[in-house]
Design a protein around this motif. Structure first.
Motif, PDB file in Angstrom:
ATOM      1  N   SER A  20       0.899  -0.914   0.090  1.00  0.00           N
ATOM      2  CA  SER A  20      -0.261   0.128  -0.260  1.00  0.00           C
ATOM      3  C   SER A  20       0.776   1.545   0.267  1.00  0.00           C
ATOM      4  N   SER A  21       0.468   1.872  -0.834  1.00  0.00           N
ATOM      5  CA  SER A  21       1.416   3.388  -0.652  1.00  0.00           C
ATOM      6  C   SER A  21      -0.164   4.337  -1.833  1.00  0.00           C
ATOM      7  N   THR A  22       0.651   5.761  -0.920  1.00  0.00           N
ATOM      8  CA  THR A  22       0.686   7.353  -2.168  1.00  0.00           C
ATOM      9  C   THR A  22       1.521   7.529  -2.791  1.00  0.00           C
ATOM     10  N   THR A  23       1.071   8.228  -3.960  1.00  0.00           N
ATOM     11  CA  THR A  23       1.996   8.606  -4.613  1.00  0.00           C
ATOM     12  C   THR A  23       1.681  10.383  -5.743  1.00  0.00           C
ATOM     13  N   ASN A  24       2.596  10.803  -5.184  1.00  0.00           N
ATOM     14  CA  ASN A  24       2.001  12.705  -5.861  1.00  0.00           C
ATOM     15  C   ASN A  24       3.555  12.953  -7.301  1.00  0.00           C
ATOM     16  N   GLN A  25       2.937  13.054  -8.049  1.00  0.00           N
ATOM     17  CA  GLN A  25       4.250  12.970  -9.397  1.00  0.00           C
ATOM     18  C   GLN A  25       3.531  14.441  -9.366  1.00  0.00           C
ATOM     19  N   VAL A  26       4.604  15.435 -10.422  1.00  0.00           N
ATOM     20  CA  VAL A  26       4.377  17.041 -11.248  1.00  0.00           C
ATOM     21  C   VAL A  26       4.996  16.846 -12.133  1.00  0.00           C
ATOM     22  N   LYS A  27       4.560  17.233 -12.882  1.00  0.00           N
ATOM     23  CA  LYS A  27       5.798  17.291 -14.373  1.00  0.00           C
ATOM     24  C   LYS A  27       5.514  18.463 -14.808  1.00  0.00           C
ATOM     25  N   LEU A  28       6.367  19.227 -15.560  1.00  0.00           N
ATOM     26  CA  LEU A  28       5.988  21.056 -16.454  1.00  0.00           C
ATOM     27  C   LEU A  28       7.416  20.517 -17.623  1.00  0.00           C
ATOM     28  N   PHE A  38       5.373   4.517   1.073  1.00  0.00           N
ATOM     29  CA  PHE A  38       4.605   2.827   1.640  1.00  0.00           C
ATOM     30  C   PHE A  38       3.912   3.088   3.129  1.00  0.00           C
ATOM     31  N   ASP A  39       2.185   3.299   3.038  1.00  0.00           N
ATOM     32  CA  ASP A  39       2.189   2.969   3.787  1.00  0.00           C
ATOM     33  C   ASP A  39       2.227   1.892   5.301  1.00  0.00           C
ATOM     34  N   ASP A  40       1.794   2.185   6.617  1.00  0.00           N
ATOM     35  CA  ASP A  40       2.174   0.726   7.185  1.00  0.00           C
ATOM     36  C   ASP A  40       3.559  -0.452   7.438  1.00  0.00           C
ATOM     37  N   HIS A  41       4.370   1.308   6.825  1.00  0.00           N
ATOM     38  CA  HIS A  41       5.626   0.107   7.129  1.00  0.00           C
ATOM     39  C   HIS A  41       6.590  -0.088   7.871  1.00  0.00           C
ATOM     40  N   THR A  42       7.298  -1.010   8.247  1.00  0.00           N
ATOM     41  CA  THR A  42       7.467  -1.321   9.555  1.00  0.00           C
ATOM     42  C   THR A  42       9.341  -1.728   8.505  1.00  0.00           C
ATOM     43  N   LEU A  43       9.514  -2.603   8.107  1.00  0.00           N
ATOM     44  CA  LEU A  43      10.589  -3.339   7.075  1.00  0.00           C
ATOM     45  C   LEU A  43      10.340  -3.426   5.480  1.00  0.00           C
ATOM     46  N   GLY A  44      11.566  -3.223   4.850  1.00  0.00           N
ATOM     47  CA  GLY A  44      11.632  -3.003   3.444  1.00  0.00           C
ATOM     48  C   GLY A  44      11.699  -1.892   3.540  1.00  0.00           C
ATOM     49  N   ARG A  45      10.887  -1.141   1.978  1.00  0.00           N
ATOM     50  CA  ARG A  45      11.046  -0.377   1.721  1.00  0.00           C
ATOM     51  C   ARG A  45      10.409   1.023   1.997  1.00  0.00           C
ATOM     52  N   ALA A  46      10.649   2.598   2.965  1.00  0.00           N
ATOM     53  CA  ALA A  46      10.062   3.528   3.144  1.00  0.00           C
ATOM     54  C   ALA A  46       9.407   3.735   2.043  1.00  0.00           C
ATOM     55  N   ASP A  47      10.162   4.766   1.465  1.00  0.00           N
ATOM     56  CA  ASP A  47       9.807   5.852  -0.050  1.00  0.00           C
ATOM     57  C   ASP A  47      10.705   5.357  -1.240  1.00  0.00           C
ATOM     58  N   ASN A  48      10.005   6.143  -2.099  1.00  0.00           N
ATOM     59  CA  ASN A  48      10.379   6.688  -3.479  1.00  0.00           C
ATOM     60  C   ASN A  48      10.719   7.533  -3.322  1.00  0.00           C
ATOM     61  N   LYS A  49      11.721   8.559  -3.689  1.00  0.00           N
ATOM     62  CA  LYS A  49      11.898   9.979  -3.950  1.00  0.00           C
ATOM     63  C   LYS A  49      13.110  10.155  -5.690  1.00  0.00           C
ATOM     64  N   GLU A  84      19.087  13.584 -12.648  1.00  0.00           N
ATOM     65  CA  GLU A  84      18.119  12.626 -12.538  1.00  0.00           C
ATOM     66  C   GLU A  84      18.562  12.110 -10.913  1.00  0.00           C
ATOM     67  N   GLU A  85      17.998  12.537  -9.921  1.00  0.00           N
ATOM     68  CA  GLU A  85      18.468  11.583  -8.646  1.00  0.00           C
ATOM     69  C   GLU A  85      16.841  10.855  -8.286  1.00  0.00           C
ATOM     70  N   THR A  86      17.408   9.438  -7.492  1.00  0.00           N
ATOM     71  CA  THR A  86      16.447   8.302  -7.032  1.00  0.00           C
ATOM     72  C   THR A  86      17.222   8.754  -5.779  1.00  0.00           C
ATOM     73  N   LYS A  87      15.955   8.628  -5.099  1.00  0.00           N
ATOM     74  CA  LYS A  87      16.683   7.856  -3.198  1.00  0.00           C
ATOM     75  C   LYS A  87      15.723   6.614  -3.168  1.00  0.00           C
ATOM     76  N   TYR A  88      15.853   5.740  -2.754  1.00  0.00           N
ATOM     77  CA  TYR A  88      15.391   4.683  -1.141  1.00  0.00           C
ATOM     78  C   TYR A  88      15.180   4.718   0.100  1.00  0.00           C
ATOM     79  N   PRO A  89      15.126   4.485   0.748  1.00  0.00           N
ATOM     80  CA  PRO A  89      15.435   4.079   1.915  1.00  0.00           C
ATOM     81  C   PRO A  89      14.708   3.091   2.314  1.00  0.00           C
ATOM     82  N   SER A  90      15.329   2.555   3.174  1.00  0.00           N
ATOM     83  CA  SER A  90      14.527   1.067   3.282  1.00  0.00           C
ATOM     84  C   SER A  90      15.383   0.676   5.493  1.00  0.00           C
TER      85      SER A  90
END
Length: 907
Positions: A485-493, A516-527, A552-558
């Motif tokens: 489960s997750s929530t994503t927001n995206q903007v393009k210009l 990512f919702d209700d996260h304990t272990l695993g990926r926390a979010d994507n930026k 371009e930059e991608t971050k994914y903490p876990s």
């Protein structure tokens, strides 16, 4: 490619014109070119595979041939390049309008992985790799190259004589020949090391399709059958496993043969109110595969222990079905709408295979499948998961032109997934978006889009009533980011701006974040974020400059959990926490050196900078130069719990995790300089120089050694043996090339001949006039429509705008409805002279293809449409303004798409 076949293909390119019917009054007008030259490459690299990973840059000949012919009844196109090289490509297609069209092609692509590596194995490229272990001296090993050649050859034939009925048959064969990167585990535990292997790659996929249908300006229906068969000459790889001793052969199972059948029924209807089009497509596909199962496996001893498989052969079968429905309409002026529904389903009828008969007859230690039970199978047994699913997808989008050159779009998409997967069975996702486009100003156009995605998934794991000493207790705390489960927001210009004469700028930006919702272990979010800026300046007859840059930059903490050791049984049971480290599977348990939580912050960055220049140094001499710089940088920082439970970095935390500063870092530099001299109307010569450099740094290959750990110890049965893949790819190359090109244009049409007067007879004899012959059918009429590219496309783009679609609907589709028997639609793209000739040629082709695709979506039969890109070759106006804005405005008539329709009109 054999010399005989190569000569035949080249000869057929030039012989295609005379092969089709022509007369003196209607000659085949043929144009084309032929290029021949050479290339010299001075490479400096221990392993040059990154310098020519997907291409052949070796010393030798360069060549290309292009030919095209047309008259009122026949046509053909042919092209070929790099004849005799590993990356050669060629095609030939043609036909008789309203009767048939056919074509064939050949496309070779190499993929180079490793050059001049080392391996203790002999037999590279075969299904048996043999070595004698231990062997800790790489100087005594064999040299190894890894890579394969891919050849795709095929063709098609389409019968159109019985229009509106048509029939089509096509096929191709794709072959892979060589080796690819592989590896195998030493022993039965991950701690026993591994060996690099050369997987033999002798694949062949044969594809065949038959299609028939009925197409008119109002409706289309078609039925198609596709057949595909994959054959692998080596279904297993036997290799010496160094861990067990006695140099026995282990077995790795490679992709098995399989067969695919698919039926597709497609239809649409267009004669509806609101200019509506209703489309539908149904597919049914079946994939099957049969493979023998291993009855024994190499194990500690060394012995070949039984696998206790409950079958000797695996029978695999997938049944895939899909249904697609769509309705497009223009319910009111300036509003375009679309509603759609897609449904896909996979039924998995494959055999359920179980290895082991635990608890009565368990698998030997080292061959089992862990300590977690997957009902209805007991602990320790191995079984395959039969993945199946059902997906339903529905949505709509609306575009509203609420003011001149202003458009607002919005839409909603809903996806529901019901699947058979061990962690998630159900998922649904909602996506809403809104987009605004503005092209009111002559110097500035823009587009802004926002998208929101909400995904909800149901986890199958629960630890209710489960002890934190049980490994099953940890499962609900872990999650897979592809379904969680997750929530994503995206903007393009997007912005295009011409602030000054002779100057144009373009800016694009993308920003997205997924939490990512209700996260304990695993990926926390994507930026993710990215920015792209490009600009061009120039006086076309003097100097044109182009430049761009991007970041371009991608971050994914876990977050993760470390557990040092578990019980081996019988009490506590195997896999459970030890008595010295209770509750080790609970992420909330007090941390200690045997079990604790840790986290990582992974980041990837990419920079690109490029600049190019076109300089007409002389009326007959064009000089082109370009430079491209690409840099990638990856890193990972770590932290772990301390005794108080806080996340800290460095030695203060348990495990003292070390950060990674070079995670697949690379730098690529490309410089190209060439001069094109137009000697005369027919002959031109090109001389060029290119410099390429590649550097790579990765924690996995820096300080590379062929054996790990280093220095090697012969008695260490957990020693890893590597072959040097991706370890020594730093290098550069200097490329020199020279070519000569001969171009010939189509000759002008012959002048019309005047009819000769009848000769008087020597003895006039009166005769009654013959009865009048029946009236012949009216000849096919040709209508030509010119569409302004400013209406069709945004600047420098090839995507048809809504107002462009409206223009095509009114000027082309409306007139096509008046054609009773359509023979052919010829779509020709044109550009102005601003920019390079090669770029303008590609842009004109893409725009012609875009108009074709839109006509097909409106029901025009695809096989009736031919597309040509003429680039800047056929201007209708000549301009010499010095001000760039004024020059662009003057050249506007040259930026166009011509549509020619040939057929019998109803009016």
């Amino acid at each position: 490619m054999s010399k005989k076949l190569l000569a035949t293909v080249i000869a057929s390119l030039f012989a295609a014109g005379p092969a089709l019917a022509q007369t003196n009054d209607d000659p085949m007008r043929v144009e084309g070119s032929a290029t021949l030259g050479g290339i010299y490459n001075n490479q400096k690299a221990r392993d040059p595979t990154k310098l020519e990973e997907y291409q052949d840059l070796g010393n030798g000949a360069l060549s290309s041939v292009f030919v095209r012919g047309r008259n009122s009844t026949n046509w053909f196109d042919g092209y070929g390049e790099n004849f005799g090289r590993d990356d050669q490509y060629m095609f030939l297609r043609g036909g008789i309008y309203d009767v048939f069209k056919a074509g064939g092609y050949l496309n070779d692509i190499p993929h180079n992985f490793l050059s001049s590596g080392r391996t203790p194995y002999s037999g590279t490229g075969t299904s048996v790799l043999v070595a004698t272990f231990p062997n800790i001296n790489p100087d005594t090993w064999n040299t190894i190259d890894l890579g394969y050649k891919r050849r795709d050859a095929g063709g098609y034939f389409e019968w159109q004589k019985n229009s509106p009925w048509y029939f089509r048959v096509d096929g191709n064969e794709v072959k892979f020949s060589g080796t690819k990167v592989g590896s195998g585990a030493s022993g039965t535990s991950p701690g026993n090391g591994f060996v690099d292997l050369a997987f033999p790659t002798q694949y062949k996929t044969a594809n065949f399709g038959v299609e028939g249908g009925y197409q008119t300006s109002k409706a289309t229906v078609s039925l198609r059958w596709d057949y595909s068969r994959f054959d692998n000459a080596n279904e297993t790889l036997n290799w010496t496993n160094p861990s067990f001793g006695r140099n026995l052969l282990d077995t790795t199972y490679l992709p098995p043969d399989n067969t695919f059948n698919k039926f597709t029924l497609t239809g649409n209807y267009r004669d509806l109110p609101w200019r509506s089009v209703i489309s539908a497509r149904y597919t049914w596909a079946r994939t099957t595969s049969n493979v023998d199962l291993g009855q024994t496996a190499l194990n500690t001893g060394p012995v070949f222990a039984p696998t206790f498989a409950d079958a000797t052969t695996f029978h695999g079968e997938h049944i895939d079905q899909s249904l697609a429905l769509a309705w497009t309409a223009v319910p009111i002026t300036n509003v375009d709408t679309r509603v759609y529904y897609y449904r896909t389903k996979r039924e998995n009828n494959s055999d359920q295979i179980q290895y082991g008969n635990s608890p009565t007859q368990p698998l030997a230690s080292g061959l089992g499948c862990g300590n977690l039970a997957t009902p209805p199978f007991p602990v320790g047994n191995c079984e395959n998961e039969l993945f199946s699913y059902r997906k339903s997808n529905a949505g709509f989008d609306v575009w509203w032109r609420f003011a001149r050159n202003q458009r607002l779009g919005f839409g909603y998409d809903y996806l529901d997934v019901d699947q058979n997967r061990v962690d998630y069975d159900k998922m649904h996702q909602s996506k809403a978006w809104v987009e605004y486009k503005n092209s009111m100003l002559d110097t500035l156009t823009g587009r802004l889009k926002y998208q929101h995605i909400k995904r909800d998934a149901t986890s199958n794991y629960s630890n209710d009533g489960v002890s934190p000493n049980d490994p099953a207790f940890l499962l609900p705390f872990t999650s897979a980011f592809d379904m969680q489960s997750s929530t994503t927001n995206q903007v393009k210009l997007n912005l295009d701006w011409s602030p000054l004469p002779l100057l144009g700028l373009s800016f694009e930006s993308n920003w997205a974040r997924q939490n990512f919702d209700d996260h304990t272990l695993g990926r926390a979010d994507n930026k993710k974020q990215g920015y792209f800026l490009s600009g061009n300046w120039g006086i076309p007859d003097k100097l044109v400059l182009n430049a761009f840059g991007s970041w371009e930059e991608t971050k994914y903490p876990s977050d993760h959990r470390f557990i040092n050791s578990v019980a081996s049984g019988p009490s506590p049971p195997p896999g459970f926490c030890t008595t010295a480290n209770p509750n080790c599977y609970s992420p909330t348990a007090a941390p200690n050196s045997l079990s604790y939580n840790w986290s990582s912050q992974t980041k990837d960055e990419t920079w690109m900078v490029g600049i190019g220049a076109d300089w007409p140094a002389l009326p007959q001499l064009l000089v082109k130069a370009s430079f491209l710089y690409v840099k990638t940088n990856g890193s990972a920082t770590f932290s772990s719990q301390d005794a108080s439970g806080q996340m800290v970095a460095g030695p203060a935390g348990f495990g003292n995790p070390l950060n990674i500063g070079n995670f697949d870092d690379s730098t690529q530099q490309y410089f190209n300089l060439k001069a094109i001299w137009a000697y005369n109307k027919n002959w031109s010569f090109t001389a060029g120089y290119a410099y390429e450099k590649y550097t790579h740094s990765d924690i996995g290959t820096d300080g590379f050694q062929y054996t790990l750990p280093f220095p090697p110890v012969a008695s260490n049965t957990s020693l890893s043996y590597l072959n040097g893949y991706d370890a020594f790819t730093n290098g550069h190359q200097n490329i020199f090339y020279l070519t000569a090109t001969y171009r010939f244009e189509a000759p002008p049409l012959p002048p019309a001949r005047a009819a000769e007067p009848p000769r008087p007879s020597s003895v006039p004899v009166a005769a009654p006039p013959p009865p009048p012959p029946p009236s012949p059918p009216p000849p096919p009429q040709v209508q030509r429509i010119t569409l302004d590219s400013k209406v069709l496309f945004d600047f420098d783009k090839a995507v048809v705008k809504p107002e462009g679609k409206a223009a095509i609907d009114s000027q082309v589709v409306g007139k096509l409805a008046q054609v009773q028997k359509l023979e052919v639609v010829l779509v020709t793209g044109h550009t102005d002279r601003l920019g390079s000739e090669a770029y303008n040629q590609k842009l004109s082709e893409r725009r012609a293809d875009a108009v074709r695709d839109y006509l097909v979506s409106k029901g025009v039969p695809r096989e009736k449409i031919e597309t040509i890109g003429m680039g800047e070759k056929q201007p209708v106006v000549q301009c010499d303004q010095k001000n760039l804005k004024a020059l662009i405005a003057c050249l506007q008539p040259n930026r166009r798409v011509d549509v020619q329709m040939k057929g019998e009109s109803t009016r």
